[in-house]
Scaffold this motif. Sequence first.
Motif, short mmCIF file in Angstrom:
data_model
loop_
_atom_site.label_atom_id
_atom_site.label_comp_id
_atom_site.label_asym_id
_atom_site.label_seq_id
_atom_site.Cartn_x
_atom_site.Cartn_y
_atom_site.Cartn_z
N VAL A 162 0.85 -1.19 0.00
CA VAL A 162 0.00 0.00 0.00
C VAL A 162 0.89 1.24 0.00
O VAL A 162 1.83 1.34 0.79
N THR A 163 0.61 2.12 -0.89
CA THR A 163 1.42 3.34 -0.98
C THR A 163 1.19 4.20 0.24
O THR A 163 0.08 4.29 0.78
N ASP A 164 2.26 4.80 0.68
CA ASP A 164 2.18 5.67 1.85
C ASP A 164 1.50 6.98 1.49
O ASP A 164 1.59 7.45 0.36
N PRO A 165 0.85 7.61 2.48
CA PRO A 165 0.26 8.94 2.21
C PRO A 165 1.37 9.97 2.06
O PRO A 165 2.52 9.74 2.40
N LEU A 166 0.96 11.15 1.54
CA LEU A 166 1.94 12.23 1.36
C LEU A 166 2.54 12.63 2.70
O LEU A 166 1.84 12.76 3.70
N LEU A 167 3.83 12.85 2.69
CA LEU A 167 4.53 13.30 3.89
C LEU A 167 4.93 14.76 3.72
O LEU A 167 5.22 15.21 2.61
N PRO A 168 4.96 15.54 4.79
CA PRO A 168 5.33 16.96 4.68
C PRO A 168 6.76 17.11 4.18
O PRO A 168 7.65 16.35 4.55
N VAL A 169 6.95 18.10 3.32
CA VAL A 169 8.30 18.44 2.83
C VAL A 169 8.51 19.94 3.01
O VAL A 169 7.56 20.71 3.12
N ASP A 170 9.77 20.33 3.03
CA ASP A 170 10.13 21.75 3.17
C ASP A 170 9.83 22.47 1.85
O ASP A 170 10.38 22.14 0.79
N MET A 171 8.94 23.49 1.91
CA MET A 171 8.56 24.21 0.69
C MET A 171 9.43 25.42 0.40
O MET A 171 9.29 26.05 -0.65
N ALA A 172 10.32 25.79 1.33
CA ALA A 172 11.11 27.01 1.16
C ALA A 172 11.90 27.04 -0.15
O ALA A 172 11.90 28.05 -0.85
N PRO A 173 12.56 25.92 -0.57
CA PRO A 173 13.33 25.98 -1.84
C PRO A 173 12.43 26.04 -3.08
O PRO A 173 12.92 26.32 -4.17
N HIS A 174 11.14 25.77 -2.91
CA HIS A 174 10.25 25.67 -4.08
C HIS A 174 9.21 26.79 -4.13
O HIS A 174 8.25 26.70 -4.90
N LEU A 175 9.33 27.85 -3.30
CA LEU A 175 8.29 28.88 -3.21
C LEU A 175 8.02 29.53 -4.57
O LEU A 175 6.87 29.73 -4.97
N THR A 176 9.09 29.87 -5.29
CA THR A 176 8.92 30.57 -6.58
C THR A 176 8.19 29.69 -7.58
O THR A 176 7.24 30.13 -8.26
N ASP A 177 8.61 28.40 -7.68
CA ASP A 177 7.97 27.49 -8.65
C ASP A 177 6.51 27.22 -8.28
O ASP A 177 5.62 27.20 -9.14
N VAL A 178 6.25 27.00 -6.98
CA VAL A 178 4.88 26.72 -6.55
C VAL A 178 3.99 27.93 -6.75
O VAL A 178 2.84 27.83 -7.18
N ALA A 179 4.51 29.15 -6.46
CA ALA A 179 3.72 30.37 -6.64
C ALA A 179 3.36 30.56 -8.11
O ALA A 179 2.24 31.00 -8.43
N GLU A 180 4.27 30.21 -9.01
CA GLU A 180 3.98 30.33 -10.45
C GLU A 180 2.86 29.38 -10.87
O GLU A 180 2.02 29.71 -11.71
N GLU A 237 4.18 29.96 6.53
CA GLU A 237 4.60 30.24 7.90
C GLU A 237 3.45 29.99 8.88
O GLU A 237 3.65 29.48 9.98
N LYS A 238 2.23 30.36 8.49
CA LYS A 238 1.08 30.16 9.37
C LYS A 238 0.70 28.69 9.45
O LYS A 238 0.38 28.18 10.54
N THR A 239 0.74 27.96 8.34
CA THR A 239 0.29 26.56 8.31
C THR A 239 1.28 25.63 9.02
O THR A 239 0.88 24.66 9.67
N GLY A 240 2.59 25.92 8.87
CA GLY A 240 3.59 25.10 9.55
C GLY A 240 4.14 23.99 8.68
O GLY A 240 4.10 24.05 7.45
N ARG A 241 4.63 22.94 9.32
CA ARG A 241 5.36 21.88 8.61
C ARG A 241 4.49 21.09 7.65
O ARG A 241 4.99 20.45 6.73
N THR A 242 3.17 21.10 7.83
CA THR A 242 2.28 20.35 6.93
C THR A 242 1.78 21.20 5.77
O THR A 242 0.82 20.85 5.11
N ALA A 243 2.44 22.32 5.51
CA ALA A 243 1.96 23.24 4.47
C ALA A 243 1.90 22.58 3.10
O ALA A 243 0.96 22.81 2.32
#
Length: 332
Positions: free
Chosen positions: A228-246, A290-296
């Motif tokens: 069974v595939t594992d559920p999504l795990l939290p990852v650090d979004m700081a290096p990807h902010l620009t790409d995700v915002a786009e 920043e408001k949502t935390g590690r599960t952002a």
Amino acid sequence: MMSSLKTFVGFNLILLHAFCFINLSIRAAYSVSTEPEVRRLSFRELLRVRRQACADGTYQHDGKTCCLCAAGQHVKDHCKISADDRQCEFCQARSTYNSEPNSKMSCEPCTSCSHENANLEVEEPCTIYKDTKCKCKKDHYCTSGTGTCKICQPCDKCDSTGVKEPCSATSNAVCNEESKGLGGGPIAGIVFTVLFVVLFCAGLILLRKKIQERFTKPSDSPNTSNPVTDPLLPVDMAPHLTDVAEIVGWKDMQAVARSSGMSTAIESALLSHPSDSDMWTIELLKRWVEKTGRTASVELIKVLQSKNKKSKAEKIREKLYGGNPAMQSCSA
């Protein structure tokens, strides 16, 4: 002879009496008809002079009635003896104004349209009689109207979907909805062809598998089910902010922030980076993380899916998790 003389004198006396009577009658008539008229005209003239003295109305100051100063002016000195001896002074051109007759000791300051983050420009300049009228800059709008608007927001761009309703000074542009079904005839034909090929290949694979099972002995080892595939795990979004915002875009980022009760953060992002919508999205995403935390990372994908933005949610999952099976889930 004496008789004729008496007759002549009597006739002259009669004429003299008649002349005196007529003269007295004329004087009496003139006196009666003209005297009231002279008094009436003098009263009207007095009213006219009084009205001209305070043409814009009056006000009370220290128990005295003073004339108001006209629009475009203000009171410099209040009246002391008569109502019209107050001193008025003109407002400073392009700096202050008074739009109505008044008893103010100063003029109102003109409104400025040059706030660096407000996206406003002058439609009608300020005069001593009226305030400045501002309007939104090109490709900006304000829902409260140009007369009272303090901040104009940039219009949405509909590059990928096309404009349904154009942007105006008081309303944002409305974009066409993203296509959820098949496109035109040629695109539909290509899609059906691909589906047919995929189904045909899948059928061949299943048929081959059944043939192999028929001629192959069953293995002694028990069958193991697929992990069974594992559920999504939290990852650090700081290096990807620009790409995700786009990927998310300003419009959907606002919707994500509002769902978390961050309306104030939206206005703060607008003011922090004037005339740069890309930076608005990055700034708002950063504050949301920043408001949502590690599960952002997980929450962002869930929120987009709940708002029927599955295409963007899938792109973000690919960007953050790539092909790592230990961190993905088909149900996320």
